[in-house]
Write an enzyme that holds these catalytic residues in place. Structure first.
Site, PDB file in Angstrom:
ATOM      1  N   ARG A  79     -28.209  11.886 -21.253  1.00 39.31           N
ATOM      2  CA  ARG A  79     -27.103  11.361 -20.196  1.00 39.31           C
ATOM      3  C   ARG A  79     -27.681  11.793 -18.921  1.00 39.31           C
ATOM      4  O   ARG A  79     -27.844  13.047 -18.989  1.00 39.31           O
ATOM      5  CB  ARG A  79     -25.920  11.530 -20.724  1.00 39.31           C
ATOM      6  CG  ARG A  79     -25.219  11.020 -21.908  1.00 39.31           C
ATOM      7  CD  ARG A  79     -23.693  11.191 -22.011  1.00 39.31           C
ATOM      8  NE  ARG A  79     -23.203  10.886 -23.368  1.00 39.31           N
ATOM      9  CZ  ARG A  79     -22.940   9.294 -23.674  1.00 39.31           C
ATOM     10  NH1 ARG A  79     -22.691   8.715 -22.256  1.00 39.31           N
ATOM     11  NH2 ARG A  79     -22.460   8.859 -24.661  1.00 39.31           N
ATOM     12  N   HIS A 115     -19.945   1.839 -24.863  1.00 41.87           N
ATOM     13  CA  HIS A 115     -19.255   0.872 -23.978  1.00 41.87           C
ATOM     14  C   HIS A 115     -19.527  -0.625 -24.051  1.00 41.87           C
ATOM     15  O   HIS A 115     -19.250  -1.532 -24.101  1.00 41.87           O
ATOM     16  CB  HIS A 115     -18.636   1.329 -22.723  1.00 41.87           C
ATOM     17  CG  HIS A 115     -17.570   2.262 -22.815  1.00 41.87           C
ATOM     18  ND1 HIS A 115     -17.692   3.583 -23.589  1.00 41.87           N
ATOM     19  CD2 HIS A 115     -16.537   2.413 -22.123  1.00 41.87           C
ATOM     20  CE1 HIS A 115     -16.699   4.337 -23.340  1.00 41.87           C
ATOM     21  NE2 HIS A 115     -15.980   3.713 -22.622  1.00 41.87           N
ATOM     22  N   ARG A 168     -20.764   2.121 -15.993  1.00 41.91           N
ATOM     23  CA  ARG A 168     -21.258   3.265 -16.928  1.00 41.91           C
ATOM     24  C   ARG A 168     -22.546   4.023 -16.233  1.00 41.91           C
ATOM     25  O   ARG A 168     -22.505   5.150 -16.474  1.00 41.91           O
ATOM     26  CB  ARG A 168     -21.611   2.564 -18.099  1.00 41.91           C
ATOM     27  CG  ARG A 168     -20.652   2.090 -19.008  1.00 41.91           C
ATOM     28  CD  ARG A 168     -19.346   2.928 -19.156  1.00 41.91           C
ATOM     29  NE  ARG A 168     -19.526   4.042 -20.231  1.00 41.91           N
ATOM     30  CZ  ARG A 168     -18.791   4.927 -20.509  1.00 41.91           C
ATOM     31  NH1 ARG A 168     -17.686   4.931 -19.692  1.00 41.91           N
ATOM     32  NH2 ARG A 168     -19.133   5.986 -21.105  1.00 41.91           N
ATOM     33  N   HIS A 174     -24.551   6.977 -18.427  1.00 37.40           N
ATOM     34  CA  HIS A 174     -25.649   6.279 -18.866  1.00 37.40           C
ATOM     35  C   HIS A 174     -26.800   6.009 -18.015  1.00 37.40           C
ATOM     36  O   HIS A 174     -26.513   5.809 -16.716  1.00 37.40           O
ATOM     37  CB  HIS A 174     -25.169   4.792 -19.561  1.00 37.40           C
ATOM     38  CG  HIS A 174     -24.461   5.153 -20.724  1.00 37.40           C
ATOM     39  ND1 HIS A 174     -24.940   5.646 -22.053  1.00 37.40           N
ATOM     40  CD2 HIS A 174     -23.004   4.898 -20.980  1.00 37.40           C
ATOM     41  CE1 HIS A 174     -24.017   5.645 -22.767  1.00 37.40           C
ATOM     42  NE2 HIS A 174     -22.877   5.238 -22.283  1.00 37.40           N
TER      43      HIS A 174
END
Length: 355
Positions: A79, A115, A168, A174
């Site tokens: 991440r 997501h 995101r 991300h």
């Protein structure tokens, strides 16, 4: 991968610098893409309108999220918020500064985005379900209307997916390639279930067998790699190390928390659909009435919002998982059996008084 990640960091910096004014909207879209909304909002709406679509939605969400977990364990995706702190590609320790937010510090691996995958698969189910009603129109004006509807709904689909993906990336949870992979993986899972009618007639035994298979496979995969000295929970340590605020780390975002939540939802659906309460209420004469469906939708949504006030203790991890499973199972059971049965009984009592 370093080139892909470094370019991704440049995009994140661009978004955080030049689109700061849209922060509230982007945070909202990140919540829109939260897979938990499938069980608390989308499913209660669609199940009362069309039980086939509602059932498919849960299966798609659960299997999609399970594949997401396995892919995350295989791909070992970093991440952004921790990668910039640990990479050695920046000279003189001049790592870029990425702003973190309360929803940034997810603890699982980053690729593919859960997501983005959850949002794309459930919206794909909803759009294809809505379009299936217009396909039956035969006359020329209806065909034109179908084409307009098709264009409108798929435009809405892609606007939502792109917004969720950007949100995101904006919050630095991300990289861009992770959300793109998530969107297309979700579409593939949803399309696969367009050709799997067997889920509509699955018995409770089939639901239990599916739950056991998903759990045993995931746990076995985890234990085998652990024997090979590969820790699949490596990302949790990185999240705890590099999150700007320890209070932003939530056990609910760990890999096994998502697995337990999804298995509970699938078990609750199977228990509800194969219950006498469901057969009595949703297969009876009241099930065709619009008033019955509206009351079920309203009561289901209201009841499920109450579940948000049920806080599961997090001090003991195993207790958290058990209670999370029970809470997740209770939600579809409430929508499928308990609420419709109560509404059915109320309507039957009212009809008797009027007669």
């Amino acid at each position: 991968m370093d080139l892909l990640h470094s370019n991704g960091v440049l995009i994140i910096q661009h978004l955080q610098r030049d689109y700061r004014a849209y922060q509230d909207f982007l945070n909202f879209m990140s919540h829109v893409g939260d897979p938990r909304n499938i069980f608390s909002i989308y499913f209660p709406l669609w199940f009362q309108l069309n039980q086939v679509v509602g059932t498919k939605m849960i299966w798609v969400a659960v299997i999609g999220d399970w594949f997401n977990l396995i892919f995350k364990w295989i791909l070992f995706g970093h991440r952004p918020y921790w990668w910039v702190q640990e990479t050695m590609i920046y000279p003189n320790q001049s790592s870029p500064c990425l702003e973190q937010f309360p929803i940034t510090c997810e603890t699982g691996p980053g690729s593919p985005s859960g997501h983005a995958m959850g949002s794309s698969c459930v919206w794909y189910v909803m759009v294809t379900a809505a379009l299936s009603y217009t396909v039956r129109w035969k006359d020329k004006s209806a065909v034109t209307l179908h084409r307009l509807t098709w264009s409108f709904l798929w435009s809405i689909f892609w606007i939502i997916q792109i917004s969720v993906c950007i949100s995101r990336v904006f919050i630095a949870t991300h990289f861009p390639h992770q959300v793109i992979l998530g969107v297309f993986a979700g579409i593939l899972v949803a399309e696969a279930f367009e050709h799997t009618p067997a889920i509509q007639t699955a018995s409770l035994r089939m639901y239990i067998k599916t739950n056991l298979f998903l759990f045993i496979f995931a746990l076995g995969f985890y234990l085998v790699l652990k024997l090979l000295d590969i820790d699949l929970l490596w990302s949790v340590l990185k999240a705890k190390k590099w999150c700007a605020n320890p209070d932003w780390i939530n056990i609910d975002t760990t890999p096994f928390a998502g697995l337990v939540r999804n298995l509970g939802a699938l078990f609750g659906l199977g228990l509800g659909i194969n219950s006498e309460m469901f057969i009595t209420s949703c297969k009876g004469k009241n099930s065709c009435k619009i008033s019955f469906r509206i009351l079920c939708i309203a009561a289901s949504l209201a009841t499920l919002q109450l579940y948000n006030f049920v806080k599961i203790p997090t001090h003991t991890e195993y207790l958290f998982y058990i209670l999370s499973f029970c809470k997740s199972a209770a939600m579809p059971l409430t929508v499928v059996a308990l609420v419709p049965y109560c509404v059915h009984s109320l309507m039957r009592t009212t009809e008797k008084k009027l007669n």
